[in-house]
Motif scaffolding. Structure first.
Motif, PDB file in Angstrom:
ATOM      1  N   LEU A 116       0.815  -1.218   0.000  1.00 12.15           N
ATOM      2  CA  LEU A 116       0.000   0.000   0.000  1.00 12.15           C
ATOM      3  C   LEU A 116       0.848   1.267   0.000  1.00 12.15           C
ATOM      4  N   GLY A 117       2.174   1.111  -0.034  1.00 13.12           N
ATOM      5  CA  GLY A 117       3.026   2.279  -0.194  1.00 13.12           C
ATOM      6  C   GLY A 117       3.869   2.685   0.996  1.00 13.12           C
ATOM      7  N   ALA A 118       3.786   1.975   2.118  1.00  9.17           N
ATOM      8  CA  ALA A 118       4.637   2.318   3.261  1.00  9.17           C
ATOM      9  C   ALA A 118       6.101   2.088   2.890  1.00  9.17           C
ATOM     10  N   VAL A 119       6.970   3.029   3.267  1.00  9.73           N
ATOM     11  CA  VAL A 119       8.390   2.874   2.948  1.00  9.73           C
ATOM     12  C   VAL A 119       9.113   2.017   3.982  1.00  9.73           C
ATOM     13  N   HIS A 120       8.582   1.980   5.208  1.00 10.04           N
ATOM     14  CA  HIS A 120       9.164   1.141   6.262  1.00 10.04           C
ATOM     15  C   HIS A 120       8.065   0.689   7.203  1.00 10.04           C
ATOM     16  N   TYR A 121       8.371  -0.358   7.952  1.00 11.29           N
ATOM     17  CA  TYR A 121       7.426  -0.937   8.896  1.00 11.29           C
ATOM     18  C   TYR A 121       8.200  -1.192  10.183  1.00 11.29           C
ATOM     19  N   LEU A 122       7.826  -0.516  11.260  1.00 13.22           N
ATOM     20  CA  LEU A 122       8.473  -0.706  12.554  1.00 13.22           C
ATOM     21  C   LEU A 122       7.514  -1.394  13.505  1.00 13.22           C
ATOM     22  N   VAL A 123       8.011  -2.412  14.197  1.00 12.05           N
ATOM     23  CA  VAL A 123       7.194  -3.130  15.172  1.00 12.05           C
ATOM     24  C   VAL A 123       7.400  -2.488  16.541  1.00 12.05           C
ATOM     25  N   LYS A 124       6.303  -2.193  17.224  1.00 10.39           N
ATOM     26  CA  LYS A 124       6.348  -1.654  18.583  1.00 10.39           C
ATOM     27  C   LYS A 124       6.712  -2.785  19.545  1.00 10.39           C
ATOM     28  N   PRO A 125       7.375  -2.549  20.637  1.00  4.96           N
ATOM     29  CA  PRO A 125       7.826  -1.248  21.112  1.00  4.96           C
ATOM     30  C   PRO A 125       9.019  -0.743  20.314  1.00  4.96           C
ATOM     31  N   LEU A 126       9.102   0.560  20.200  1.00  3.81           N
ATOM     32  CA  LEU A 126      10.147   1.199  19.405  1.00  3.81           C
ATOM     33  C   LEU A 126      11.385   1.460  20.246  1.00  3.81           C
ATOM     34  N   ASN A 127      12.507   1.615  19.574  1.00  2.00           N
ATOM     35  CA  ASN A 127      13.699   2.111  20.248  1.00  2.00           C
ATOM     36  C   ASN A 127      14.351   3.157  19.359  1.00  2.00           C
ATOM     37  N   TYR A 128      15.189   3.973  19.956  1.00  2.00           N
ATOM     38  CA  TYR A 128      15.782   5.099  19.245  1.00  2.00           C
ATOM     39  C   TYR A 128      16.614   4.664  18.052  1.00  2.00           C
ATOM     40  N   GLU A 129      17.386   3.604  18.205  1.00  2.00           N
ATOM     41  CA  GLU A 129      18.254   3.150  17.117  1.00  2.00           C
ATOM     42  C   GLU A 129      17.439   2.786  15.878  1.00  2.00           C
ATOM     43  N   LYS A 130      16.357   2.045  16.065  1.00  2.00           N
ATOM     44  CA  LYS A 130      15.501   1.666  14.932  1.00  2.00           C
ATOM     45  C   LYS A 130      14.870   2.899  14.296  1.00  2.00           C
ATOM     46  N   LEU A 131      14.438   3.832  15.137  1.00  2.00           N
ATOM     47  CA  LEU A 131      13.824   5.053  14.637  1.00  2.00           C
ATOM     48  C   LEU A 131      14.813   5.831  13.763  1.00  2.00           C
ATOM     49  N   CYS A 132      16.046   5.971  14.243  1.00  2.00           N
ATOM     50  CA  CYS A 132      17.074   6.693  13.471  1.00  2.00           C
ATOM     51  C   CYS A 132      17.449   5.934  12.202  1.00  2.00           C
ATOM     52  N   GLU A 133      17.488   4.619  12.285  1.00  2.00           N
ATOM     53  CA  GLU A 133      17.819   3.810  11.107  1.00  2.00           C
ATOM     54  C   GLU A 133      16.790   4.033  10.004  1.00  2.00           C
ATOM     55  N   VAL A 134      15.533   4.075  10.370  1.00  2.00           N
ATOM     56  CA  VAL A 134      14.473   4.294   9.391  1.00  2.00           C
ATOM     57  C   VAL A 134      14.562   5.700   8.812  1.00  2.00           C
ATOM     58  N   VAL A 135      14.752   6.697   9.675  1.00  2.00           N
ATOM     59  CA  VAL A 135      14.852   8.077   9.204  1.00  2.00           C
ATOM     60  C   VAL A 135      16.013   8.210   8.225  1.00  2.00           C
ATOM     61  N   ALA A 136      17.124   7.570   8.530  1.00  2.00           N
ATOM     62  CA  ALA A 136      18.304   7.662   7.658  1.00  2.00           C
ATOM     63  C   ALA A 136      18.049   7.068   6.279  1.00  2.00           C
ATOM     64  N   ARG A 137      17.096   6.159   6.169  1.00  2.00           N
ATOM     65  CA  ARG A 137      16.786   5.525   4.891  1.00  2.00           C
ATOM     66  C   ARG A 137      15.826   6.329   4.026  1.00  2.00           C
ATOM     67  N   VAL A 138      15.172   7.315   4.617  1.00  2.00           N
ATOM     68  CA  VAL A 138      14.243   8.138   3.843  1.00  2.00           C
ATOM     69  C   VAL A 138      15.072   9.194   3.123  1.00  2.00           C
ATOM     70  N   ARG A 139      15.131   9.109   1.814  1.00  2.00           N
ATOM     71  CA  ARG A 139      16.036   9.926   1.003  1.00  2.00           C
ATOM     72  C   ARG A 139      15.893  11.422   1.209  1.00  2.00           C
ATOM     73  N   SER A 140      14.704  11.913   1.502  1.00  2.00           N
ATOM     74  CA  SER A 140      14.501  13.355   1.588  1.00  2.00           C
ATOM     75  C   SER A 140      14.786  13.914   2.983  1.00  2.00           C
ATOM     76  N   LEU A 141      15.217  13.054   3.922  1.00  2.00           N
ATOM     77  CA  LEU A 141      15.471  13.493   5.290  1.00  2.00           C
ATOM     78  C   LEU A 141      16.901  13.189   5.687  1.00  2.00           C
TER      79      LEU A 141
END
Length: 160
Positions: A116-141
């Motif tokens: 359906l177009g999601a660029v990433h899928y994170l399973v809760k509970p979240l942690n900072y490292e995973k959050l930063c890893e995903v952000v780093a993969r988004v080309r415009s950020l």
């Protein structure tokens, strides 16, 4: 005429969180605040309000266009999948990257969100490292260090 952005002055990212749990919103905010990541965050608790926000409808007339959306799949009324379908049908908004946040690690949920177009899928509970890893993969950020603080920045891809 606006001044062009340099690498050092990329604008702070506009992030839309679509989450109906105040505890989850606090968790994401706390993770980013503890790491001193600065961003301009906006929260809505339903897919309906998210669509109103994105369309600048009443109550959200001055809402900015987000550079990134974090979407909980388990929402009241319209589920996250329904929101993704609706978003992808809006030509002017369908390019906004969406990261799904879910308590489900079922393969069919992950594949379905990606289809359906999601660029990433994170399973809760979240942690900072995973959050930063995903952000780093988004080309415009990008995460940019300014003094002692990290800023989540949006590169202006529409610049001529």
């Amino acid at each position: 005429m606006a001044e062009p952005f340099s690498e050092e002055t990329a604008p702070m990212a506009q992030v839309l969180f679509i989450e109906d749990s105040a505890a989850e919103i606090r968790l994401v905010t706390d993770l980013l605040n503890r790491a001193r990541v600065q961003f301009d965050g906006h929260w809505v608790t339903s897919a309906e309000d998210a669509l109103r926000f994105l369309r600048n409808e009443p109550r959200f007339e001055s809402a900015p266009r987000p550079n990134l959306i974090f979407l909980d799949l388990n929402l009241p009324r319209i589920q996250g999948g329904g929101f993704l379908k609706e978003l992808r049908g809006l030509p002017e908004l369908k390019t906004i990257p969406v990261v799904v946040l879910s308590g489900s690690d079922y393969e069919e949920d992950i594949v379905g969100a990606r289809e359906l177009g999601a660029v990433h899928y994170l399973v809760k509970p979240l942690n900072y490292e995973k959050l930063c890893e995903v952000v780093a993969r988004v080309r415009s950020l990008k995460l940019e260090l300014r003094g002692e603080d990290l800023f989540l920045c949006a590169e202006d891809l529409r610049r001529v």
